[in-house]
Design a protein around this motif. Structure first.
Motif, short mmCIF file in Angstrom:
data_model
loop_
_atom_site.label_atom_id
_atom_site.label_comp_id
_atom_site.label_asym_id
_atom_site.label_seq_id
_atom_site.Cartn_x
_atom_site.Cartn_y
_atom_site.Cartn_z
N PHE A 47 0.83 -1.21 0.00
CA PHE A 47 0.00 0.00 0.00
C PHE A 47 0.86 1.26 0.00
O PHE A 47 0.63 2.18 -0.79
CB PHE A 47 -0.94 -0.01 1.21
CG PHE A 47 -1.73 1.25 1.35
CD1 PHE A 47 -2.79 1.51 0.50
CD2 PHE A 47 -1.41 2.19 2.32
CE1 PHE A 47 -3.53 2.69 0.62
CE2 PHE A 47 -2.13 3.36 2.45
CZ PHE A 47 -3.19 3.61 1.60
N LEU A 48 1.86 1.31 0.87
CA LEU A 48 2.73 2.49 0.93
C LEU A 48 3.52 2.66 -0.36
O LEU A 48 3.75 3.78 -0.81
CB LEU A 48 3.68 2.39 2.12
CG LEU A 48 3.04 2.56 3.50
CD1 LEU A 48 4.08 2.37 4.60
CD2 LEU A 48 2.37 3.91 3.64
N SER A 49 3.93 1.56 -0.99
CA SER A 49 4.65 1.64 -2.27
C SER A 49 3.75 2.22 -3.36
O SER A 49 4.19 3.06 -4.15
CB SER A 49 5.15 0.27 -2.69
OG SER A 49 6.07 -0.23 -1.77
N VAL A 50 2.51 1.79 -3.41
CA VAL A 50 1.57 2.30 -4.42
C VAL A 50 1.30 3.79 -4.20
O VAL A 50 1.31 4.59 -5.14
CB VAL A 50 0.27 1.48 -4.42
CG1 VAL A 50 -0.81 2.15 -5.24
CG2 VAL A 50 0.52 0.07 -4.92
N ILE B 16 4.88 10.30 -6.56
CA ILE B 16 6.01 10.57 -7.46
C ILE B 16 5.51 10.93 -8.85
O ILE B 16 6.02 11.86 -9.49
CB ILE B 16 6.96 9.36 -7.50
CG1 ILE B 16 7.68 9.21 -6.16
CG2 ILE B 16 7.97 9.49 -8.62
CD1 ILE B 16 8.43 7.91 -6.01
N MET B 17 4.47 10.24 -9.31
CA MET B 17 3.92 10.54 -10.64
C MET B 17 3.33 11.94 -10.68
O MET B 17 3.50 12.67 -11.67
CB MET B 17 2.88 9.49 -11.03
CG MET B 17 3.51 8.16 -11.38
SD MET B 17 2.38 6.77 -11.67
CE MET B 17 0.96 7.47 -12.36
N ILE C 108 6.13 9.32 3.84
CA ILE C 108 5.99 7.92 3.46
C ILE C 108 7.33 7.28 3.11
O ILE C 108 7.57 6.12 3.44
CB ILE C 108 4.98 7.77 2.30
CG1 ILE C 108 3.58 8.06 2.82
CG2 ILE C 108 5.03 6.39 1.69
CD1 ILE C 108 2.51 8.03 1.77
N ALA C 109 8.21 8.02 2.45
CA ALA C 109 9.49 7.44 2.04
C ALA C 109 10.31 6.92 3.23
O ALA C 109 10.76 5.76 3.20
CB ALA C 109 10.29 8.43 1.21
N PRO C 110 10.51 7.71 4.29
CA PRO C 110 11.27 7.15 5.42
C PRO C 110 10.54 6.02 6.13
O PRO C 110 11.16 5.05 6.57
CB PRO C 110 11.47 8.33 6.37
CG PRO C 110 11.06 9.53 5.65
CD PRO C 110 10.25 9.13 4.48
N THR C 111 9.20 6.13 6.23
CA THR C 111 8.43 5.08 6.88
C THR C 111 8.55 3.76 6.12
O THR C 111 8.78 2.70 6.71
CB THR C 111 6.95 5.50 6.97
OG1 THR C 111 6.85 6.74 7.64
CG2 THR C 111 6.12 4.46 7.69
N LEU C 112 8.41 3.84 4.81
CA LEU C 112 8.53 2.64 3.98
C LEU C 112 9.94 2.06 4.04
O LEU C 112 10.11 0.84 4.07
CB LEU C 112 8.15 2.99 2.54
CG LEU C 112 8.13 1.86 1.52
CD1 LEU C 112 7.13 0.80 1.95
CD2 LEU C 112 7.77 2.40 0.15
N LEU D 116 12.67 1.53 -3.73
CA LEU D 116 11.95 2.74 -4.14
C LEU D 116 12.08 3.84 -3.09
O LEU D 116 12.39 4.99 -3.42
CB LEU D 116 10.48 2.41 -4.37
CG LEU D 116 9.57 3.58 -4.73
CD1 LEU D 116 9.95 4.12 -6.09
CD2 LEU D 116 8.12 3.13 -4.71
N SER D 117 11.88 3.48 -1.83
CA SER D 117 11.98 4.50 -0.78
C SER D 117 13.41 5.01 -0.63
O SER D 117 13.62 6.19 -0.34
CB SER D 117 11.46 3.94 0.54
OG SER D 117 12.22 2.84 0.95
N LEU D 118 14.39 4.15 -0.83
CA LEU D 118 15.79 4.60 -0.77
C LEU D 118 16.08 5.61 -1.88
O LEU D 118 16.73 6.63 -1.65
CB LEU D 118 16.73 3.41 -0.85
CG LEU D 118 18.23 3.75 -0.82
CD1 LEU D 118 18.59 4.39 0.52
CD2 LEU D 118 19.07 2.52 -1.07
N LEU D 119 15.60 5.33 -3.09
CA LEU D 119 15.80 6.28 -4.20
C LEU D 119 15.11 7.61 -3.92
O LEU D 119 15.66 8.68 -4.20
CB LEU D 119 15.29 5.67 -5.51
CG LEU D 119 16.10 4.49 -6.06
CD1 LEU D 119 15.41 3.90 -7.28
CD2 LEU D 119 17.51 4.92 -6.37
N VAL D 120 13.91 7.56 -3.36
CA VAL D 120 13.19 8.79 -3.02
C VAL D 120 13.93 9.55 -1.92
O VAL D 120 14.06 10.77 -1.98
CB VAL D 120 11.73 8.49 -2.62
CG1 VAL D 120 11.06 9.71 -2.05
CG2 VAL D 120 10.96 7.96 -3.81
#
Length: 150
Positions: free
Chosen positions: A12-15, A21-22, A50-54, A72-76
């Protein structure tokens, strides 16, 4: 048992992160901006939250399946670090129309506007744009030089 509970959360957090991002790439790459302040704040502050949480949840489940959310979260997070979190906070403010300089009669949803953006203690940003409004929440903008208005 914990794996069954964290995989849906990571998915869910990834989506949600991909959607945010989009929306940001639409604004940066194509000039399609959000006009609704709460929605724009949700996207930008959601990205920061969301990025640090994920990333933390994915680190906790490092030896398990969902690997995509962590990458994904690391790249963000790297992008946030490169851009600077304060710049992202200031970019979360919408551009407000100060004055309509010219209405285009052949296109009723287009007009040339003078817009301002509040950047907190740094004052205001100012721009002149040709704005095309659509879908109530979005507008497509293109910078216009003041010499072309005369």
């Amino acid at each position: 048992m914990k794996l069954l509970k964290t995989i849906p959360v990571i998915t869910f957090l990834s989506v949600v992160l991909i959607i945010f991002i989009m929306v940001i790439f639409l604004e940066i790459g194509f000039g399609i901006e959000l006009r609704h302040q709460p929605l724009k704040s949700l996207v930008y502050f959601g990205l920061l939250g969301i990025a640090p949480t994920l990333f933390v949840i994915s680190l906790y489940n490092l030896n398990r399946k969902p690997f995509f959310g962590g990458v994904l979260s690391l790249l963000v997070l790297l992008g946030i670090g490169f851009q600077g979190p304060l710049n992202i906070v200031f970019a979360s403010s919408i551009w407000k129309t100060q004055k309509i300089l010219k209405k285009l009669p052949q296109f009723p949803n287009q007009q040339i506007e003078l817009q301002f953006q509040d950047v907190g203690a740094f004052g205001y940003n100012r721009r002149t744009v040709k704005a095309t409004y659509f879908a109530g929440v979005f507008m497509k903008v293109r910078e216009v030089k003041n010499e072309t208005l005369k």
